[in-house]
Scaffold this active site. Structure first.
Site, PDB file in Angstrom:
ATOM      1  N   GLY A  46       0.830  -1.197   0.000  1.00 20.32           N
ATOM      2  CA  GLY A  46       0.000   0.000   0.000  1.00 20.32           C
ATOM      3  C   GLY A  46       0.862   1.244   0.000  1.00 20.32           C
ATOM      4  O   GLY A  46       2.042   1.191   0.379  1.00 20.32           O
ATOM      5  N   GLN A  51       3.217   9.927   1.201  1.00 19.27           N
ATOM      6  CA  GLN A  51       4.488   9.190   1.212  1.00 19.27           C
ATOM      7  C   GLN A  51       5.357   9.486  -0.009  1.00 19.27           C
ATOM      8  O   GLN A  51       6.549   9.194  -0.007  1.00 19.27           O
ATOM      9  CB  GLN A  51       4.222   7.680   1.266  1.00 19.27           C
ATOM     10  CG  GLN A  51       3.648   7.234   2.600  1.00 19.27           C
ATOM     11  CD  GLN A  51       3.483   5.734   2.638  1.00 19.27           C
ATOM     12  OE1 GLN A  51       2.477   5.201   2.183  1.00 19.27           O
ATOM     13  NE2 GLN A  51       4.487   5.040   3.155  1.00 19.27           N
ATOM     14  N   CYS A  93       6.124  -0.094   7.507  1.00 16.13           N
ATOM     15  CA  CYS A  93       5.750   1.038   6.668  1.00 16.13           C
ATOM     16  C   CYS A  93       6.960   1.435   5.832  1.00 16.13           C
ATOM     17  O   CYS A  93       8.074   1.522   6.355  1.00 16.13           O
ATOM     18  CB  CYS A  93       5.319   2.203   7.553  1.00 16.13           C
ATOM     19  SG  CYS A  93       4.911   3.685   6.618  1.00 16.13           S
ATOM     20  N   LEU A  94       6.737   1.675   4.555  1.00 13.05           N
ATOM     21  CA  LEU A  94       7.841   2.058   3.661  1.00 13.05           C
ATOM     22  C   LEU A  94       8.482   3.370   4.095  1.00 13.05           C
ATOM     23  O   LEU A  94       9.641   3.630   3.781  1.00 13.05           O
ATOM     24  CB  LEU A  94       7.333   2.176   2.214  1.00 13.05           C
ATOM     25  CG  LEU A  94       6.829   0.878   1.565  1.00 13.05           C
ATOM     26  CD1 LEU A  94       6.181   1.172   0.217  1.00 13.05           C
ATOM     27  CD2 LEU A  94       7.953  -0.130   1.407  1.00 13.05           C
ATOM     28  N   HIS A 135      -4.157   1.564   7.617  1.00 11.60           N
ATOM     29  CA  HIS A 135      -2.794   2.095   7.670  1.00 11.60           C
ATOM     30  C   HIS A 135      -2.622   3.251   6.665  1.00 11.60           C
ATOM     31  O   HIS A 135      -2.084   4.306   7.013  1.00 11.60           O
ATOM     32  CB  HIS A 135      -1.812   0.950   7.367  1.00 11.60           C
ATOM     33  CG  HIS A 135      -0.372   1.359   7.301  1.00 11.60           C
ATOM     34  ND1 HIS A 135       0.571   0.919   8.201  1.00 11.60           N
ATOM     35  CD2 HIS A 135       0.289   2.173   6.437  1.00 11.60           C
ATOM     36  CE1 HIS A 135       1.749   1.462   7.890  1.00 11.60           C
ATOM     37  NE2 HIS A 135       1.604   2.218   6.822  1.00 11.60           N
ATOM     38  N   GLU A 136      -3.123   3.043   5.441  1.00  8.04           N
ATOM     39  CA  GLU A 136      -2.957   4.083   4.414  1.00  8.04           C
ATOM     40  C   GLU A 136      -3.818   5.306   4.716  1.00  8.04           C
ATOM     41  O   GLU A 136      -3.394   6.447   4.494  1.00  8.04           O
ATOM     42  CB  GLU A 136      -3.262   3.537   3.016  1.00  8.04           C
ATOM     43  CG  GLU A 136      -2.378   2.376   2.559  1.00  8.04           C
ATOM     44  CD  GLU A 136      -0.891   2.578   2.794  1.00  8.04           C
ATOM     45  OE1 GLU A 136      -0.418   3.726   2.790  1.00  8.04           O
ATOM     46  OE2 GLU A 136      -0.200   1.569   3.014  1.00  8.04           O
ATOM     47  N   HIS A 139      -2.175   7.594   7.063  1.00  7.78           N
ATOM     48  CA  HIS A 139      -1.196   8.491   6.419  1.00  7.78           C
ATOM     49  C   HIS A 139      -1.864   9.789   5.956  1.00  7.78           C
ATOM     50  O   HIS A 139      -1.255  10.854   6.005  1.00  7.78           O
ATOM     51  CB  HIS A 139      -0.555   7.817   5.200  1.00  7.78           C
ATOM     52  CG  HIS A 139       0.611   6.931   5.528  1.00  7.78           C
ATOM     53  ND1 HIS A 139       1.734   7.392   6.161  1.00  7.78           N
ATOM     54  CD2 HIS A 139       0.829   5.613   5.296  1.00  7.78           C
ATOM     55  CE1 HIS A 139       2.603   6.396   6.311  1.00  7.78           C
ATOM     56  NE2 HIS A 139       2.071   5.301   5.795  1.00  7.78           N
TER      57      HIS A 139
HETATM   58 NI    NI Z   1       2.903   3.367   5.716  1.00 10.01          NI
END
Ligand code: NI
Length: 170
Positions: A46, A51, A93-94, A135-136, A139
């Site tokens: 995701g 991000q 998380c990236l 989660h997204e 963000h």
């Molecule tokens: Ni994330």
């Protein structure tokens, strides 16, 4: 299409509340395509627009991103309209490298939003899909996994990252 740079903690854009998309035009669709490329390249399951440095309410999710014929889910201005249950599970998380944290989230969610063409979408999700959506959407509200863990763990992570940065600068 292009792979974009993924912003990492403590980038300011990750702390901001993203703005709703007012108009779905070519620019937004290009952003979506680039986000999908970036998610698969990472690889991740995701990605949210903040991000990649764009403070707009757009997310892409594909929990089967490692399979060949999987389809990404695109949501513009997503909103969680219903939740059920509560479950704790490990998440990464990236934008928060080297951090795996146990996060409590709703087990099931209903999410409404618009797709890439501006059509209404309603998704009922559970399991990893429900977790990834939450989660997204976090963000988009300036919330990352570090905000969802204990203060002690957050401090430990901060120290780890600042030590690492100090090493790089030397
Ligand atoms: Ni994330």
């Amino acid at each position: 299409m292009a792979v974009l740079e993924i912003k990492k903690f403590p980038a300011d854009v990750l702390k901001q509340k993203a703005l709703p998309v007012e108009q779905i035009d070519k620019d937004i669709q290009k952003l979506i395509d680039n986000m999908i490329d970036t998610m698969y390249d990472a690889p991740g399951i995701g990605l949210a627009a903040p991000q990649v440095g764009v403070s707009k309410r757009v997310i892409v999710v594909d929990i089967n991103s490692l399979e060949e014929d999987s389809e990404p889910v695109v949501l513009i201005n997503p909103e969680i309209t219903d939740t059920d249950g509560l479950i704790e599970s490990e998440e990464g998380c990236l934008s928060v490298p080297e951090c795996v944290a146990k996060v409590k989230r709703a087990e099931k969610v209903v999410v409404k939003g618009l797709d890439r063409d501006g059509k209404d979408v309603r998704i009922e999700a559970d399991g990893l899909f429900a977790r990834a959506l939450q989660h997204e959407i976090d963000h988009l509200n300036g919330v990352i996994i570090l905000d969802r863990i204990s203060q002690l763990k957050r401090e430990l992570y901060r120290k780890k990252i600042s030590k690492k940065m100090a090493r790089v600068q030397r």
